[in-house]
Design a protein around this motif. Structure first.
Motif, PDB file in Angstrom:
ATOM      1  N   GLY A   1       0.816  -1.210   0.000  1.00 24.04           N
ATOM      2  CA  GLY A   1       0.000   0.000   0.000  1.00 24.04           C
ATOM      3  C   GLY A   1       0.844   1.252   0.000  1.00 24.04           C
ATOM      4  O   GLY A   1       2.035   1.220   0.338  1.00 24.04           O
ATOM      5  N   PRO A   2       0.262   2.375  -0.380  1.00 21.83           N
ATOM      6  CA  PRO A   2       0.946   3.655  -0.221  1.00 21.83           C
ATOM      7  C   PRO A   2       1.178   3.897   1.268  1.00 21.83           C
ATOM      8  O   PRO A   2       0.245   3.764   2.071  1.00 21.83           O
ATOM      9  N   ILE A   3       2.380   4.217   1.652  1.00 19.28           N
ATOM     10  CA  ILE A   3       2.695   4.375   3.075  1.00 19.28           C
ATOM     11  C   ILE A   3       1.759   5.394   3.727  1.00 19.28           C
ATOM     12  O   ILE A   3       1.322   5.216   4.872  1.00 19.28           O
ATOM     13  N   GLU A   4       1.410   6.425   2.996  1.00 17.72           N
ATOM     14  CA  GLU A   4       0.510   7.455   3.523  1.00 17.72           C
ATOM     15  C   GLU A   4      -0.856   6.888   3.902  1.00 17.72           C
ATOM     16  O   GLU A   4      -1.509   7.390   4.824  1.00 17.72           O
ATOM     17  N   GLU A   5      -1.282   5.822   3.219  1.00 16.14           N
ATOM     18  CA  GLU A   5      -2.639   5.311   3.399  1.00 16.14           C
ATOM     19  C   GLU A   5      -2.716   4.027   4.231  1.00 16.14           C
ATOM     20  O   GLU A   5      -3.816   3.538   4.513  1.00 16.14           O
ATOM     21  N   ILE A   6      -1.581   3.471   4.640  1.00 21.20           N
ATOM     22  CA  ILE A   6      -1.608   2.269   5.480  1.00 21.20           C
ATOM     23  C   ILE A   6      -1.869   2.684   6.927  1.00 21.20           C
ATOM     24  O   ILE A   6      -1.136   3.514   7.472  1.00 21.20           O
ATOM     25  N   PRO A   7      -2.891   2.137   7.573  1.00 19.38           N
ATOM     26  CA  PRO A   7      -3.160   2.492   8.973  1.00 19.38           C
ATOM     27  C   PRO A   7      -1.961   2.175   9.874  1.00 19.38           C
ATOM     28  O   PRO A   7      -1.266   1.167   9.679  1.00 19.38           O
ATOM     29  N   GLU A   8      -1.739   3.038  10.835  1.00 19.11           N
ATOM     30  CA  GLU A   8      -0.612   2.839  11.746  1.00 19.11           C
ATOM     31  C   GLU A   8      -0.679   1.472  12.427  1.00 19.11           C
ATOM     32  O   GLU A   8       0.350   0.818  12.619  1.00 19.11           O
ATOM     33  N   ALA A   9      -1.899   1.030  12.775  1.00 21.85           N
ATOM     34  CA  ALA A   9      -2.047  -0.266  13.439  1.00 21.85           C
ATOM     35  C   ALA A   9      -1.537  -1.407  12.558  1.00 21.85           C
ATOM     36  O   ALA A   9      -0.958  -2.383  13.066  1.00 21.85           O
ATOM     37  N   GLU A  10      -1.732  -1.291  11.237  1.00 26.21           N
ATOM     38  CA  GLU A  10      -1.267  -2.345  10.328  1.00 26.21           C
ATOM     39  C   GLU A  10       0.254  -2.327  10.179  1.00 26.21           C
ATOM     40  O   GLU A  10       0.887  -3.367  10.022  1.00 26.21           O
ATOM     41  N   ILE A  11       0.833  -1.127  10.219  1.00 25.68           N
ATOM     42  CA  ILE A  11       2.295  -1.028  10.172  1.00 25.68           C
ATOM     43  C   ILE A  11       2.902  -1.683  11.410  1.00 25.68           C
ATOM     44  O   ILE A  11       3.848  -2.476  11.327  1.00 25.68           O
ATOM     45  N   LYS A  12       2.330  -1.371  12.573  1.00 28.65           N
ATOM     46  CA  LYS A  12       2.827  -1.971  13.816  1.00 28.65           C
ATOM     47  C   LYS A  12       2.616  -3.482  13.817  1.00 28.65           C
ATOM     48  O   LYS A  12       3.482  -4.241  14.273  1.00 28.65           O
ATOM     49  N   ASN A  13       1.477  -3.927  13.294  1.00 33.34           N
ATOM     50  CA  ASN A  13       1.192  -5.355  13.234  1.00 33.34           C
ATOM     51  C   ASN A  13       2.220  -6.078  12.371  1.00 33.34           C
ATOM     52  O   ASN A  13       2.671  -7.186  12.707  1.00 33.34           O
ATOM     53  N   ASN A  14       2.621  -5.452  11.265  1.00 37.00           N
ATOM     54  CA  ASN A  14       3.609  -6.078  10.398  1.00 37.00           C
ATOM     55  C   ASN A  14       4.964  -6.189  11.088  1.00 37.00           C
ATOM     56  O   ASN A  14       5.630  -7.223  10.993  1.00 37.00           O
ATOM     57  N   PHE A  15       5.373  -5.136  11.794  1.00 32.63           N
ATOM     58  CA  PHE A  15       6.643  -5.201  12.519  1.00 32.63           C
ATOM     59  C   PHE A  15       6.566  -6.200  13.675  1.00 32.63           C
ATOM     60  O   PHE A  15       7.562  -6.862  13.990  1.00 32.63           O
ATOM     61  N   ASP A  16       5.399  -6.321  14.309  1.00 32.34           N
ATOM     62  CA  ASP A  16       5.244  -7.316  15.374  1.00 32.34           C
ATOM     63  C   ASP A  16       5.487  -8.719  14.847  1.00 32.34           C
ATOM     64  O   ASP A  16       6.066  -9.566  15.535  1.00 32.34           O
ATOM     65  N   THR A  17       5.050  -8.989  13.625  1.00 33.34           N
ATOM     66  CA  THR A  17       5.217 -10.315  13.026  1.00 33.34           C
ATOM     67  C   THR A  17       6.612 -10.514  12.444  1.00 33.34           C
ATOM     68  O   THR A  17       7.265 -11.528  12.696  1.00 33.34           O
ATOM     69  N   ASN A  18       7.078  -9.545  11.657  1.00 32.68           N
ATOM     70  CA  ASN A  18       8.311  -9.720  10.878  1.00 32.68           C
ATOM     71  C   ASN A  18       9.582  -9.358  11.635  1.00 32.68           C
ATOM     72  O   ASN A  18      10.667  -9.785  11.232  1.00 32.68           O
ATOM     73  N   PHE A  19       9.455  -8.580  12.699  1.00 31.41           N
ATOM     74  CA  PHE A  19      10.655  -8.106  13.398  1.00 31.41           C
ATOM     75  C   PHE A  19      10.652  -8.487  14.882  1.00 31.41           C
ATOM     76  O   PHE A  19      11.510  -9.225  15.344  1.00 31.41           O
ATOM     77  N   PHE A  20       9.645  -8.028  15.619  1.00 30.86           N
ATOM     78  CA  PHE A  20       9.622  -8.320  17.051  1.00 30.86           C
ATOM     79  C   PHE A  20       9.357  -9.799  17.325  1.00 30.86           C
ATOM     80  O   PHE A  20       9.879 -10.351  18.298  1.00 30.86           O
ATOM     81  N   GLY A  21       8.570 -10.451  16.468  1.00 33.91           N
ATOM     82  CA  GLY A  21       8.334 -11.881  16.626  1.00 33.91           C
ATOM     83  C   GLY A  21       9.618 -12.688  16.597  1.00 33.91           C
ATOM     84  O   GLY A  21       9.901 -13.451  17.535  1.00 33.91           O
ATOM     85  N   PRO A  22      10.425 -12.546  15.531  1.00 36.03           N
ATOM     86  CA  PRO A  22      11.698 -13.260  15.499  1.00 36.03           C
ATOM     87  C   PRO A  22      12.616 -12.933  16.686  1.00 36.03           C
ATOM     88  O   PRO A  22      13.297 -13.825  17.198  1.00 36.03           O
ATOM     89  N   ILE A  23      12.610 -11.671  17.130  1.00 39.48           N
ATOM     90  CA  ILE A  23      13.428 -11.320  18.296  1.00 39.48           C
ATOM     91  C   ILE A  23      13.011 -12.160  19.496  1.00 39.48           C
ATOM     92  O   ILE A  23      13.857 -12.711  20.224  1.00 39.48           O
ATOM     93  N   ASN A  24      11.707 -12.273  19.725  1.00 39.99           N
ATOM     94  CA  ASN A  24      11.235 -13.020  20.893  1.00 39.99           C
ATOM     95  C   ASN A  24      11.490 -14.511  20.759  1.00 39.99           C
ATOM     96  O   ASN A  24      11.755 -15.188  21.761  1.00 39.99           O
TER      97      ASN A  24
END
Length: 267
Positions: free
Chosen positions: A84-107
């Protein structure tokens, strides 16, 4: 002694291919899914794990260690796409993606390190993406989350060197999997100023996945890495031009490379 392997997101796509390949090579394999009851026909056990829920990570890791007495290889494969256009992606979805792709692997890494340190051995393979090496239009959040995991691995490797624990990244290009179906798509809004370029890019991305490489190539690459005494920091697996695009980014001036990307996406 057979090595014990944990693959997050091992119920489908690349994770499933890796697991099925490794059991043929006499590894003991455990996969994970948020809904393991859907995969009773799996060729290896699928345990309940959601990388966004740390209690499920700790429970699954503990279950494997109690049963097998060790954990030799962890493959951080669970991930989520987002477009999606970064301007139009909801903040909650951006955080959700980082929770899965970044913070998940860290944990996951934090959960397995005590066992690997105790046994004085272990290998952690983080499945990233060639998209993590460049900011791709309408995939910027995905590029950022995978790029962050690439850099984290570089730091982790140096911190873990005293414990004989190895870590590496494997960045796939486009593979023929169901990732597009599970990807978050920002809505293609009729009133959006990005409607045409985003719509065109979305079609191109789906075409790339549909025509992607066989996931068994990733399975073979991962098997080779496991059998490597001292893995490299980064591996790339995919079509030649996808891998070569990373080389071009290092060699070309930024604006020239940007122009190549824009031409590719017809922007």
């Amino acid at each position: 002694m057979c090595k014990v392997v944990l693959i997050t997101g091992g119920s489908s796509g690349i994770g499933k291919s890796i697991g099925e390949y490794l059991i043929q090579k006499n590894f003991v394999v455990y996969g994970t899914s948020r809904n393991p009851e859907k995969y009773k026909e799996s060729k290896f056990p699928i345990l309940a794990l959601d990388v966004k829920e740390n209690n499920t990570i700790l429970k699954t890791v503990s279950t494997i260690i109690e049963k097998e007495g060790r954990l030799d290889v962890v493959i951080n494969n669970a991930g989520a796409g987002i477009t999606g256009p970064i301007e139009e992606i909801p903040e909650a979805e951006i955080k959700n993606n980082f929770d899965t792709n970044f913070f998940g692997p860290i944990n996951v890494i934090k959960a397995v390190l005590p066992q690997m340190r105790e046994q004085q051995s272990g290998l952690i393979i983080n499945i990233t993406s060639i998209a993590g090496y460049m900011g791709l239009p309408y995939r910027g959040v995905y590029s950022a989350s995978k790029g962050a995991l690439e850099l984290l691995t570089e730091a982790f490797r140096m911190e873990l060197k005293d414990f004989n624990i190895k870590m590496t990244n494997v960045a796939p290009g486009d593979f023929a999997t169901n990732i597009a179906a599970g990807r978050y798509h920002a809505p293609l809004l009729e009133t959006s100023p990005y409607k045409k370029p985003y719509g065109d890019t979305l079609s191109l991305m789906d075409e790339h996945v549909d025509n992607g490489s066989n996931p068994n190539l990733m399975a073979e690459a991962v098997h080779n890495i496991i059998n490597t005494g001292n893995p490299k920091v980064h591996y790339k697996v995919g079509e030649f031009m996808q891998k070569f695009s990373i080389v071009l980014k290092r060699l070309l001036p930024d604006k020239v490379y940007e122009k190549l990307l824009m031409n590719h996406y017809k922007l």
